[in-house]
Motif scaffolding. Structure first.
Motif, mmCIF file in Angstrom:
data_model
loop_
_atom_site.group_PDB
_atom_site.id
_atom_site.type_symbol
_atom_site.label_atom_id
_atom_site.label_comp_id
_atom_site.label_asym_id
_atom_site.label_seq_id
_atom_site.Cartn_x
_atom_site.Cartn_y
_atom_site.Cartn_z
ATOM 1 N N ALA A 51 0.837 -1.205 0.000
ATOM 2 C CA ALA A 51 0.000 0.000 0.000
ATOM 3 C C ALA A 51 0.872 1.255 0.000
ATOM 4 O O ALA A 51 0.632 2.203 -0.758
ATOM 5 C CB ALA A 51 -0.934 0.001 1.210
ATOM 6 N N THR A 52 1.902 1.258 0.824
ATOM 7 C CA THR A 52 2.807 2.405 0.894
ATOM 8 C C THR A 52 3.529 2.607 -0.424
ATOM 9 O O THR A 52 3.663 3.735 -0.908
ATOM 10 C CB THR A 52 3.821 2.204 2.042
ATOM 11 O OG1 THR A 52 3.105 2.064 3.258
ATOM 12 C CG2 THR A 52 4.781 3.367 2.153
ATOM 13 N N THR A 53 3.992 1.504 -1.017
ATOM 14 C CA THR A 53 4.689 1.585 -2.302
ATOM 15 C C THR A 53 3.752 2.101 -3.395
ATOM 16 O O THR A 53 4.134 2.960 -4.198
ATOM 17 C CB THR A 53 5.255 0.201 -2.693
ATOM 18 O OG1 THR A 53 6.132 -0.225 -1.653
ATOM 19 C CG2 THR A 53 6.012 0.263 -4.000
ATOM 20 N N THR A 54 2.528 1.592 -3.422
ATOM 21 C CA THR A 54 1.547 2.049 -4.415
ATOM 22 C C THR A 54 1.300 3.549 -4.271
ATOM 23 O O THR A 54 1.300 4.283 -5.261
ATOM 24 C CB THR A 54 0.216 1.282 -4.253
ATOM 25 O OG1 THR A 54 0.462 -0.109 -4.440
ATOM 26 C CG2 THR A 54 -0.822 1.759 -5.253
ATOM 27 N N ASN A 55 1.106 3.993 -3.049
ATOM 28 C CA ASN A 55 0.863 5.423 -2.830
ATOM 29 C C ASN A 55 2.082 6.265 -3.198
ATOM 30 O O ASN A 55 1.951 7.333 -3.778
ATOM 31 C CB ASN A 55 0.478 5.675 -1.372
ATOM 32 C CG ASN A 55 -0.896 5.164 -1.036
ATOM 33 O OD1 ASN A 55 -1.715 4.918 -1.909
ATOM 34 N ND2 ASN A 55 -1.158 4.985 0.241
#
Length: 168
Positions: A51-55
């Motif tokens: 999720a952090t990487t996607t954001n």
């Protein structure tokens, strides 16, 4: 090994570790960004990293904060609920040792984290060495206590007081 290279490596390592751990009350709220939407309801390290990487890679959380979309809310109060950065990898012990000596790489890294420019770091080392007992009040002092005590000592010093003002 080159001392400047080692010092830069230590500073980069501390700052990198700090940025990885600063994941408590998330900027924009807990549901901000496509990554949070895609991995909603999931737990564990892997979904959080994805999720952090996607954001981060798509910039959608940044867009969401500026446009008020993607579940983002810039009025959310930011906070930090992680471990002290100084507790990691014995950093607090290294700072204590360097501070008692009046010099060292960990103390330099600490000065960088506090925003003290190069020209005032020797003075910082001298002042913190002189007030070591006020900063490290016990062998079990926490990172927060050491930070608060350091800022208190700095606020009483004519040169360092300008750097002791930390955001609330």
């Amino acid at each position: 090994m080159d001392k400047k290279l080692v010092s830069k490596g230590l500073i980069i390592g501390v700052l990198s570790a700090f940025s990885l751990l600063a994941q408590a009350d998330q900027a924009g709220g807990g549901g901000c960004g496509w990554g949070n939407m895609v991995f909603e309801g999931q737990r564990g390290l892997f979904p959080h990293l994805l999720a952090t990487t996607t954001n981060g890679t798509s910039g959608n959380a940044t867009f969401g904060l500026t446009s008020g979309t993607n579940g983002c809310d810039s009025s959310v109060r930011l906070g930090y609920g992680g471990r002290s950065i100084f507790a990691m990898n014995g950093m607090l012990d290294n700072i204590a040792e360097n501070m008692a000596q009046g010099h060292g790489e960990a103390l330099d890294a600490y000065a960088v984290l506090l925003g003290i420019p190069t020209q005032d770091r020797a003075h910082f080392a001298q002042v913190t060495q002189q007030h070591f007992g006020e900063i490290f009040t016990s062998k079990d002092a926490t990172g927060e206590q050491v930070l608060n005590n350091t800022l208190a000592v700095m606020s009483r010093d004519q040169t360092l007081a300008q750097y002791a003002k930390q955001p609330a």
